[in-house]
Every structure is written in structure tokens, then in C-alpha cells.
Design an enzyme around this catalytic site. Structure first.
Site, PDB file in Angstrom:
ATOM      1  N   HIS A   1       4.742  -8.846  10.232  1.00  0.00           N
ATOM      2  CA  HIS A   1       4.215  -8.321   9.763  1.00  0.00           C
ATOM      3  C   HIS A   1       2.595  -9.127   9.325  1.00  0.00           C
ATOM      4  CE1 HIS A   1       4.605  -8.522   5.154  1.00  0.00           C
ATOM      5  NE2 HIS A   1       3.362  -9.132   4.459  1.00  0.00           N
ATOM      6  N   GLU A   2       2.501 -10.167   9.881  1.00  0.00           N
ATOM      7  CA  GLU A   2       1.264 -10.870   9.481  1.00  0.00           C
ATOM      8  C   GLU A   2       0.532 -10.399  10.455  1.00  0.00           C
ATOM      9  OE1 GLU A   2       1.063 -12.320   7.301  1.00  0.00           O
ATOM     10  OE2 GLU A   2       3.358 -13.468   6.834  1.00  0.00           O
TER      11      GLU A   2
ATOM     12  N   CYS B   1       5.283  -9.137   0.290  1.00  0.00           N
ATOM     13  CA  CYS B   1       4.302 -10.113   0.570  1.00  0.00           C
ATOM     14  C   CYS B   1       3.899 -10.691  -0.633  1.00  0.00           C
ATOM     15  CB  CYS B   1       2.805  -8.776   1.322  1.00  0.00           C
ATOM     16  SG  CYS B   1       1.805  -9.346   1.564  1.00  0.00           S
TER      17      CYS B   1
ATOM     18  N   HIS C   1      -1.256  -7.525   9.070  1.00  0.00           N
ATOM     19  CA  HIS C   1      -2.475  -7.392   8.161  1.00  0.00           C
ATOM     20  C   HIS C   1      -4.046  -6.977   8.848  1.00  0.00           C
ATOM     21  CE1 HIS C   1      -0.984  -8.385   4.547  1.00  0.00           C
ATOM     22  NE2 HIS C   1      -0.303  -9.615   4.586  1.00  0.00           N
TER      23      HIS C   1
HETATM   24 ZN   LIG Z   1       1.991  -9.597   4.208  1.00  0.00          ZN
END
Ligand SMILES: [Zn+2]
Length: 136
Positions: A126-127, A85, A130
Site C-alpha cells: 500500500h505504501e 488510507c 503512494h
Molecule cells: Zn495510504
């Protein structure tokens, strides 16, 4: 406008809230910031530029598309992988799904539904992590 990337884990571990039409500039800033980091980054969540809203941008080949308030409605094909990341150092293990379906709003805040596979699906997962303050 290109923004600075947040690397403070205490900030990044906080949850993001749904975006509204008042956040349209955030979407543009996020696209600009991903473009500026495109050589080393394939996706970005709004909290990486300091805005705790549920907005992500995803690079798919030459295209960059935003997803506002995305929700994964279906996921199949579980596998283990490793990711890095831009906001963190190193590579970390994680669980992903090969195929996902997502409800989201486009840049005009119109509801959309999409199916994604392989690398694009991985970026989206993945995003979206967040939003929950998950750091991988
Ligand atoms: Zn990330």
C-alpha cells in the site's frame, strides 16, 4: 517532528523520487508522525507529510521501521482485498500479494533485503503505491 497529514488528492497523485542521505530528517519526521497516529494508522509514505520522496514507515506490532527507496523484487499469492488510507475517506478495493521480497535502504542508508508476509506485506505494498501517486 510530528507533521500534518496531507489529504489533497492532487498532491498525493504526484510521483515520488528516490530519497538521498539529505532526507534523513524526513525519515525521523515520518516515524514521529506515524507514532502520533498509531491508533488509526499502520503505515505511512513520505508524501502523506508533504515530501515527494520514496520513504515509507511500517508498523509491525510494537515496532515501527522505515524503508528507504524500497523496491518489490518478488511477489506471490495474489488476492483481492479492501483498504483504507489516513489521507483518504472510505475503503477501496485493491489487488495484493501474500508474500513479497523487498530491496531497500535502512535508516542508515545501508542496503537491506527482506521477506514479508500477510499484513506487513500488505502495508508495504500500500505504501509503495503512494510513490506512483496511486490512491487506495
Ligand atoms: Zn495510504
Amino acid at each position: 517532528m510530528v507533521k500534518q497529514i496531507v489529504r489533497d488528492p492532487l498532491f498525493l497523485q504526484q510521483k515520488s523520487v528516490p530519497a538521498t542521505e539529505a532526507d534523513k530528517q524526513v525519515v525521523i519526521d515520518l516515524i514521529d508522525t506515524l507514532k502520533a497516529n498509531r491508533d488509526r494508522c499502520v503505515g505511512m509514505a513520505a508524501n502523506m507529510i508533504g515530501v515527494k520522496k520514496q520513504i515509507i514507515v511500517v508498523a509491525a506490532g510494537p515496532f515501527i521501521f522505515p524503508m528507504i527507496n524500497p523496491v518489490i523484487t518478488k511477489k506471490t499469492g495474489k488476492y483481492e482485498t479492501e483498504e483504507s488510507c489516513l489521507s483518504l475517506d472510505g475503503v477501496r478495493p485493491c489487488t495484493r500479494y501474500k508474500e513479497i521480497e523487498v530491496d531497500y535502504l535502512d535508516q542508515n542508508f545501508k542496503p537491506q533485503h527482506g521477506k514479508y508476509t500477510e499484513f506487513t506485506a500488505q502495508i508495504i505494498q500500500h505504501e509503495i503505491d503512494h510513490f506512483e501517486g496511486v490512491l487506495i
